[in-house]
Design a protein around this motif. Structure first.
Motif, PDB file in Angstrom:
ATOM      1  N   THR A  12      12.533   1.370  -3.975  1.00  0.00           N
ATOM      2  CA  THR A  12      12.507   0.530  -5.168  1.00  0.00           C
ATOM      3  C   THR A  12      11.440  -0.534  -5.064  1.00  0.00           C
ATOM      4  N   ALA A  13      11.317  -1.149  -3.894  1.00  0.00           N
ATOM      5  CA  ALA A  13      10.305  -2.186  -3.694  1.00  0.00           C
ATOM      6  C   ALA A  13       8.908  -1.630  -3.883  1.00  0.00           C
ATOM      7  N   CYS A  14       8.652  -0.394  -3.413  1.00  0.00           N
ATOM      8  CA  CYS A  14       7.335   0.223  -3.562  1.00  0.00           C
ATOM      9  C   CYS A  14       7.014   0.465  -5.024  1.00  0.00           C
ATOM     10  N   ILE A  15       8.026   0.889  -5.801  1.00  0.00           N
ATOM     11  CA  ILE A  15       7.794   1.139  -7.220  1.00  0.00           C
ATOM     12  C   ILE A  15       7.482  -0.155  -7.951  1.00  0.00           C
ATOM     13  N   ILE A  16       8.218  -1.220  -7.651  1.00  0.00           N
ATOM     14  CA  ILE A  16       8.018  -2.490  -8.342  1.00  0.00           C
ATOM     15  C   ILE A  16       6.661  -3.082  -7.996  1.00  0.00           C
ATOM     16  N   SER A  17       6.266  -3.026  -6.735  1.00  0.00           N
ATOM     17  CA  SER A  17       5.000  -3.633  -6.329  1.00  0.00           C
ATOM     18  C   SER A  17       3.812  -2.778  -6.706  1.00  0.00           C
ATOM     19  N   GLY A  18       4.035  -1.503  -7.077  1.00  0.00           N
ATOM     20  CA  GLY A  18       2.947  -0.651  -7.501  1.00  0.00           C
ATOM     21  C   GLY A  18       2.241   0.039  -6.352  1.00  0.00           C
ATOM     22  N   ILE A  19       2.776  -0.009  -5.150  1.00  0.00           N
ATOM     23  CA  ILE A  19       2.134   0.618  -4.005  1.00  0.00           C
ATOM     24  C   ILE A  19       2.336   2.122  -4.062  1.00  0.00           C
ATOM     25  N   GLU A  20       1.275   2.888  -3.847  1.00  0.00           N
ATOM     26  CA  GLU A  20       1.400   4.338  -3.803  1.00  0.00           C
ATOM     27  C   GLU A  20       0.443   4.882  -2.763  1.00  0.00           C
ATOM     28  N   ALA A  21       0.754   6.085  -2.276  1.00  0.00           N
ATOM     29  CA  ALA A  21      -0.008   6.648  -1.165  1.00  0.00           C
ATOM     30  C   ALA A  21      -1.426   7.010  -1.576  1.00  0.00           C
ATOM     31  N   GLU A  22      -1.607   7.594  -2.761  1.00  0.00           N
ATOM     32  CA  GLU A  22      -2.911   8.053  -3.198  1.00  0.00           C
ATOM     33  C   GLU A  22      -3.382   7.273  -4.418  1.00  0.00           C
ATOM     34  N   GLN A 188      -9.392   1.702 -18.503  1.00  0.00           N
ATOM     35  CA  GLN A 188      -8.373   2.331 -17.664  1.00  0.00           C
ATOM     36  C   GLN A 188      -7.236   1.352 -17.395  1.00  0.00           C
ATOM     37  N   ARG A 189      -6.004   1.813 -17.557  1.00  0.00           N
ATOM     38  CA  ARG A 189      -4.837   0.970 -17.265  1.00  0.00           C
ATOM     39  C   ARG A 189      -4.394   1.215 -15.834  1.00  0.00           C
ATOM     40  N   LEU A 190      -4.185   0.123 -15.112  1.00  0.00           N
ATOM     41  CA  LEU A 190      -3.814   0.207 -13.702  1.00  0.00           C
ATOM     42  C   LEU A 190      -2.734  -0.820 -13.406  1.00  0.00           C
ATOM     43  N   ALA A 191      -1.676  -0.395 -12.720  1.00  0.00           N
ATOM     44  CA  ALA A 191      -0.554  -1.289 -12.407  1.00  0.00           C
ATOM     45  C   ALA A 191      -0.910  -2.252 -11.275  1.00  0.00           C
ATOM     46  N   TYR A 192      -0.193  -3.340 -11.221  1.00  0.00           N
ATOM     47  CA  TYR A 192      -0.356  -4.359 -10.189  1.00  0.00           C
ATOM     48  C   TYR A 192      -0.290  -3.744  -8.788  1.00  0.00           C
ATOM     49  N   LYS A 193      -1.296  -4.004  -7.985  1.00  0.00           N
ATOM     50  CA  LYS A 193      -1.450  -3.516  -6.614  1.00  0.00           C
ATOM     51  C   LYS A 193      -1.681  -2.014  -6.511  1.00  0.00           C
ATOM     52  N   LYS A 194      -1.812  -1.357  -7.623  1.00  0.00           N
ATOM     53  CA  LYS A 194      -2.168   0.062  -7.557  1.00  0.00           C
ATOM     54  C   LYS A 194      -3.675   0.215  -7.446  1.00  0.00           C
ATOM     55  N   GLU A 195      -4.107   1.415  -7.028  1.00  0.00           N
ATOM     56  CA  GLU A 195      -5.517   1.657  -6.756  1.00  0.00           C
ATOM     57  C   GLU A 195      -6.032   2.806  -7.627  1.00  0.00           C
ATOM     58  N   ALA A 196      -7.296   2.689  -8.022  1.00  0.00           N
ATOM     59  CA  ALA A 196      -7.997   3.755  -8.731  1.00  0.00           C
ATOM     60  C   ALA A 196      -9.240   4.121  -7.931  1.00  0.00           C
ATOM     61  N   LEU A 235     -14.515   9.905   2.201  1.00  0.00           N
ATOM     62  CA  LEU A 235     -13.070   9.713   2.093  1.00  0.00           C
ATOM     63  C   LEU A 235     -12.406   9.812   3.470  1.00  0.00           C
ATOM     64  N   PRO A 236     -11.252   9.165   3.653  1.00  0.00           N
ATOM     65  CA  PRO A 236     -10.555   8.338   2.667  1.00  0.00           C
ATOM     66  C   PRO A 236     -11.226   6.972   2.511  1.00  0.00           C
ATOM     67  N   CYS A 237     -11.229   6.469   1.290  1.00  0.00           N
ATOM     68  CA  CYS A 237     -11.767   5.138   1.019  1.00  0.00           C
ATOM     69  C   CYS A 237     -10.593   4.179   0.876  1.00  0.00           C
TER      70      CYS A 237
END
Length: 304
Positions: A12-22, A188-196, A235-237
């Motif tokens: 749940t914490a990962c979803i809220i903070s926007g952290i994702e593996a890729e 481009q829409r990007l969530a908080y702490k997520k990466e593009a 990669l990985p960057c």
């Protein structure tokens, strides 16, 4: 039970903070433009070159020539006739498109539905019988062009633009390399702490030589978001990765990184974008902050 609760809390914490593996992969769009107003005299010919580095086969080419003092393309006020080929020795009869209709009336557009060459692009232009015609050029390479944007794609001979005159074009007329700009087609829409992640290929040319710089700019379009960016050659960057060749970790709405080289480095790069703020949206649950950004990357000559 406690272990299950811990796992649930962590997810749940990962979803809220926007952290994702890729990171989210964002497609880019390439344009070739003039960076200054071009003014040519009566009947003068000029060739504009887009260095493609064997890219864009199968893509749609949408060229636009803007007449700065004649937006309605009134012929007595001064117009420019032009066509596009993939070899400097080719002439009007080899044109992949030109800017005239069946009646020979010129206009701003020249569209190639499918670029089938691995060579560079040559836009060959000639001023009409009016002196001091000013214009600029924008060539947009579209990966998913909309169908039906042009009613006729055939090539027609422009008045006064004969094969005899254009056959000399690659030998005697002035030439100019167009500036390459890489963008994203829409915000481009990007969530908080997520990466593009953006994958970009730049193409140095004889004008830029191997001594050039790349300006990489991330800018928010919503007036409330901020970003950091990191540039890699492979990669990985990732943030703090030893392969990062340029970065700006400042969390700002307009984030700029400049890479310089004297050896033709950085022709193929990856740009990692990290969102650090944005507008809060309560849905979908549990809600999050989202920023909206655009990108601009430019290859520029470093030395005068």
């Amino acid at each position: 039970m406690s272990r299950l609760l811990l796992i649930s809390f962590t997810l749940t914490a990962c979803i809220i903070s926007g952290i994702e593996a890729e990171p989210i992969k964002v497609p880019v769009s390439t344009r070739y433009i003039t960076t200054a107003i071009t003014t040519i005299g009566q009947g003068v010919e000029k060739t504009f070159i887009a260095a493609l580095c064997q890219q864009f086969s199968g893509e749609t080419i949408n060229a636009t020539l803007l007449l700065n003092n004649n937006p309605s393309w009134d012929v007595p006020s001064g117009v420019v006739y032009y066509y596009i080929v993939d070899d400097p020795a080719k002439t009007q009869k080899d044109a992949l498109c030109n800017n005239t209709d069946k009646a020979g009336v010129p206009g701003p557009y020249c569209i190639i539905q499918k670029w089938s060459s691995t060579k560079d692009m040559y836009l060959k232009a000639r001023a009409g019988d009016v002196s001091g015609i000013s214009f600029s050029i924008d060539i947009d390479i579209q990966k998913n062009a909309k169908k039906g944007i042009v009613k006729d794609h055939k090539t027609y001979a422009a008045p006064g633009f004969t094969n005899s005159s254009t056959s000399r074009l690659h030998l005697k007329v002035d030439t100019e390399y167009l500036t390459e700009i890489v963008t994203v087609e829409t915000s481009q829409r990007l969530a908080y702490k997520k990466e593009a992640l953006l994958e970009i290929t730049f193409c140095p040319n004889p004008f830029t030589t191997l001594d050039y710089k790349i300006n990489s700019i991330i800018y928010g379009t919503d007036g409330i978001s901020s970003y950091a960016q990191y540039i890699c050659e492979k990669l990985p960057c990732q943030v703090d990765n030893p392969d990062v060749v340029g970065s700006n970790g400042k969390q700002v709405p307009n984030n700029i990184v400049t890479l310089t080289t004297q050896s033709g480095q950085y022709s193929h790069i990856y740009v990692l974008v990290v969102c650090w703020s944005g507008q809060y949206y309560p849905t979908p649950s549990p809600g999050n902050f989202f920023g909206e950004f655009q990108y601009s990357g430019t290859l520029m000559r470093e030395s005068p």
